[in-house]
Design a protein around this motif. Sequence first.
Motif, mmCIF file in Angstrom:
data_model
loop_
_atom_site.group_PDB
_atom_site.id
_atom_site.type_symbol
_atom_site.label_atom_id
_atom_site.label_comp_id
_atom_site.label_asym_id
_atom_site.label_seq_id
_atom_site.Cartn_x
_atom_site.Cartn_y
_atom_site.Cartn_z
ATOM 1 N N GLY A 1 70.678 -31.702 23.819
ATOM 2 C CA GLY A 1 69.957 -31.979 25.053
ATOM 3 C C GLY A 1 68.745 -32.870 24.871
ATOM 4 O O GLY A 1 68.025 -33.143 25.837
ATOM 5 N N PHE A 2 68.501 -33.346 23.633
ATOM 6 C CA PHE A 2 67.371 -34.219 23.347
ATOM 7 C C PHE A 2 67.873 -35.546 22.790
ATOM 8 O O PHE A 2 68.996 -35.642 22.285
ATOM 9 C CB PHE A 2 66.432 -33.575 22.320
ATOM 10 C CG PHE A 2 65.595 -32.466 22.864
ATOM 11 C CD1 PHE A 2 64.249 -32.658 23.145
ATOM 12 C CD2 PHE A 2 66.149 -31.212 23.094
ATOM 13 C CE1 PHE A 2 63.471 -31.628 23.643
ATOM 14 C CE2 PHE A 2 65.379 -30.171 23.601
ATOM 15 C CZ PHE A 2 64.033 -30.379 23.877
ATOM 16 N N ILE A 3 67.028 -36.558 22.862
ATOM 17 C CA ILE A 3 67.305 -37.834 22.218
ATOM 18 C C ILE A 3 66.175 -38.142 21.241
ATOM 19 O O ILE A 3 65.047 -37.676 21.419
ATOM 20 C CB ILE A 3 67.445 -38.988 23.233
ATOM 21 C CG1 ILE A 3 66.180 -39.096 24.106
ATOM 22 C CG2 ILE A 3 68.694 -38.812 24.075
ATOM 23 C CD1 ILE A 3 66.173 -40.324 24.997
ATOM 24 N N LYS A 4 66.489 -38.904 20.211
ATOM 25 C CA LYS A 4 65.484 -39.313 19.225
ATOM 26 C C LYS A 4 64.864 -40.628 19.668
ATOM 27 O O LYS A 4 65.566 -41.581 20.010
ATOM 28 C CB LYS A 4 66.116 -39.462 17.843
ATOM 29 C CG LYS A 4 65.105 -39.815 16.756
ATOM 30 C CD LYS A 4 65.717 -39.753 15.363
ATOM 31 C CE LYS A 4 66.507 -40.993 15.030
ATOM 32 N NZ LYS A 4 66.815 -41.102 13.580
ATOM 33 N N LEU A 5 63.526 -40.678 19.645
ATOM 34 C CA LEU A 5 62.806 -41.857 20.098
ATOM 35 C C LEU A 5 62.107 -42.615 18.975
ATOM 36 O O LEU A 5 61.712 -43.764 19.166
ATOM 37 C CB LEU A 5 61.757 -41.473 21.151
ATOM 38 C CG LEU A 5 62.269 -40.877 22.461
ATOM 39 C CD1 LEU A 5 61.097 -40.514 23.359
ATOM 40 C CD2 LEU A 5 63.205 -41.849 23.166
ATOM 41 N N ALA A 6 61.907 -41.962 17.814
ATOM 42 C CA ALA A 6 61.161 -42.630 16.747
ATOM 43 C C ALA A 6 61.510 -42.029 15.395
ATOM 44 O O ALA A 6 61.960 -40.879 15.298
ATOM 45 C CB ALA A 6 59.650 -42.512 16.993
ATOM 46 N N ILE B 1 61.141 -36.673 19.726
ATOM 47 C CA ILE B 1 62.313 -36.341 20.534
ATOM 48 C C ILE B 1 61.880 -36.143 21.982
ATOM 49 O O ILE B 1 60.721 -35.855 22.270
ATOM 50 C CB ILE B 1 63.032 -35.068 20.032
ATOM 51 C CG1 ILE B 1 62.076 -33.858 20.001
ATOM 52 C CG2 ILE B 1 63.674 -35.309 18.666
ATOM 53 C CD1 ILE B 1 62.758 -32.539 19.650
ATOM 54 N N LYS B 2 62.841 -36.296 22.887
ATOM 55 C CA LYS B 2 62.590 -36.077 24.317
ATOM 56 C C LYS B 2 63.778 -35.369 24.941
ATOM 57 O O LYS B 2 64.928 -35.712 24.672
ATOM 58 C CB LYS B 2 62.348 -37.402 25.043
ATOM 59 C CG LYS B 2 62.078 -37.224 26.552
ATOM 60 C CD LYS B 2 62.044 -38.551 27.273
ATOM 61 C CE LYS B 2 61.681 -38.341 28.742
ATOM 62 N NZ LYS B 2 62.678 -37.544 29.477
ATOM 63 N N ASP B 3 63.479 -34.384 25.775
ATOM 64 C CA ASP B 3 64.512 -33.731 26.571
ATOM 65 C C ASP B 3 65.097 -34.766 27.534
ATOM 66 O O ASP B 3 64.354 -35.518 28.176
ATOM 67 C CB ASP B 3 63.885 -32.562 27.346
ATOM 68 C CG ASP B 3 64.917 -31.690 28.043
ATOM 69 O OD1 ASP B 3 65.656 -32.213 28.903
ATOM 70 O OD2 ASP B 3 64.970 -30.490 27.750
ATOM 71 N N THR B 4 66.401 -34.812 27.657
ATOM 72 C CA THR B 4 67.036 -35.844 28.474
ATOM 73 C C THR B 4 66.872 -35.608 29.971
ATOM 74 O O THR B 4 67.104 -36.521 30.765
ATOM 75 C CB THR B 4 68.544 -35.936 28.156
ATOM 76 O OG1 THR B 4 69.151 -34.650 28.348
ATOM 77 C CG2 THR B 4 68.769 -36.392 26.714
ATOM 78 N N ASN C 1 60.379 -33.914 31.310
ATOM 79 C CA ASN C 1 59.301 -34.572 30.566
ATOM 80 C C ASN C 1 58.802 -33.642 29.463
ATOM 81 O O ASN C 1 57.647 -33.203 29.455
ATOM 82 C CB ASN C 1 58.159 -34.954 31.511
ATOM 83 C CG ASN C 1 58.490 -36.149 32.366
ATOM 84 O OD1 ASN C 1 59.133 -37.095 31.911
ATOM 85 N ND2 ASN C 1 58.069 -36.121 33.621
ATOM 86 N N VAL C 2 59.685 -33.347 28.541
ATOM 87 C CA VAL C 2 59.394 -32.478 27.410
ATOM 88 C C VAL C 2 59.575 -33.296 26.137
ATOM 89 O O VAL C 2 60.682 -33.764 25.841
ATOM 90 C CB VAL C 2 60.306 -31.239 27.408
ATOM 91 C CG1 VAL C 2 60.140 -30.433 26.132
ATOM 92 C CG2 VAL C 2 59.998 -30.361 28.624
ATOM 93 N N TYR C 3 58.474 -33.485 25.407
ATOM 94 C CA TYR C 3 58.457 -34.336 24.223
ATOM 95 C C TYR C 3 57.998 -33.543 23.008
ATOM 96 O O TYR C 3 57.201 -32.606 23.120
ATOM 97 C CB TYR C 3 57.478 -35.494 24.412
ATOM 98 C CG TYR C 3 57.867 -36.523 25.439
ATOM 99 C CD1 TYR C 3 58.475 -37.719 25.064
ATOM 100 C CD2 TYR C 3 57.596 -36.322 26.781
ATOM 101 C CE1 TYR C 3 58.810 -38.682 26.000
ATOM 102 C CE2 TYR C 3 57.927 -37.274 27.734
ATOM 103 C CZ TYR C 3 58.538 -38.446 27.336
ATOM 104 O OH TYR C 3 58.875 -39.403 28.268
#
Length: 205
Positions: free
Chosen positions: A155-160, A170-173, A176-178
């Motif tokens: 349910g999350f994506i990697k951003l960095a 990571i961010k919840d798809t 606004n949960v980081y």
Amino acid sequence: MKILLVNNEKDKTDLGSINALKNSVQQVAEADFVVKHYTGLSGEEVDELAVNFVILSGRHNSNWGIDEMYLFKSEYDIIRTCKVPLLGICAGFQLMGLAYGAALNYICPKRKDKCKEFGYQKVNLLGNDKIFSGLSSTLTVYQNHYCELKDVPDGFIKLAESDMTKIQCIKDTSRNVYGVQFHPELFNDKCNDGKVILKNFFSLT
């Protein structure tokens, strides 16, 4: 604006990074703070407090003892159900992963705490996101950890990522949960990308 700061230090009398968080936040936003130790939390209480943002703090020693993991149950519930923007920092980020079943281990399992990412280091962004608005594709942010998430939670994506730690943000798809492995609250005049990240976070609705 009202912000809940969750203190993740093992000893509830140890404020750890809470004061640094307060000072940094006050440089980018006017805010009232509610500080709660992770052992004294509930999702219902977060709703009753009517906060606008939640920040999960780091921890001076992130050697999680097996005997204390059950104590984080309420924090896991908040991570899973939070309706307002939430940011997990360092240990708080790692707890986000654990809440969703991600693996946590030393950066270098054979060397354990002798292998550490420390000081101001480069972090590479993998795409655009509003929390990184106004920043270049390579950040300079403060690191202080020897454990890391080994996979991205469902349910999350990697951003960095960085050279040493492959999951830095990571961010919840759907919310606004980081979570960030680095410490955006530790910035200075020369290395102020963390300040921009905090400012962007508090602009989320």
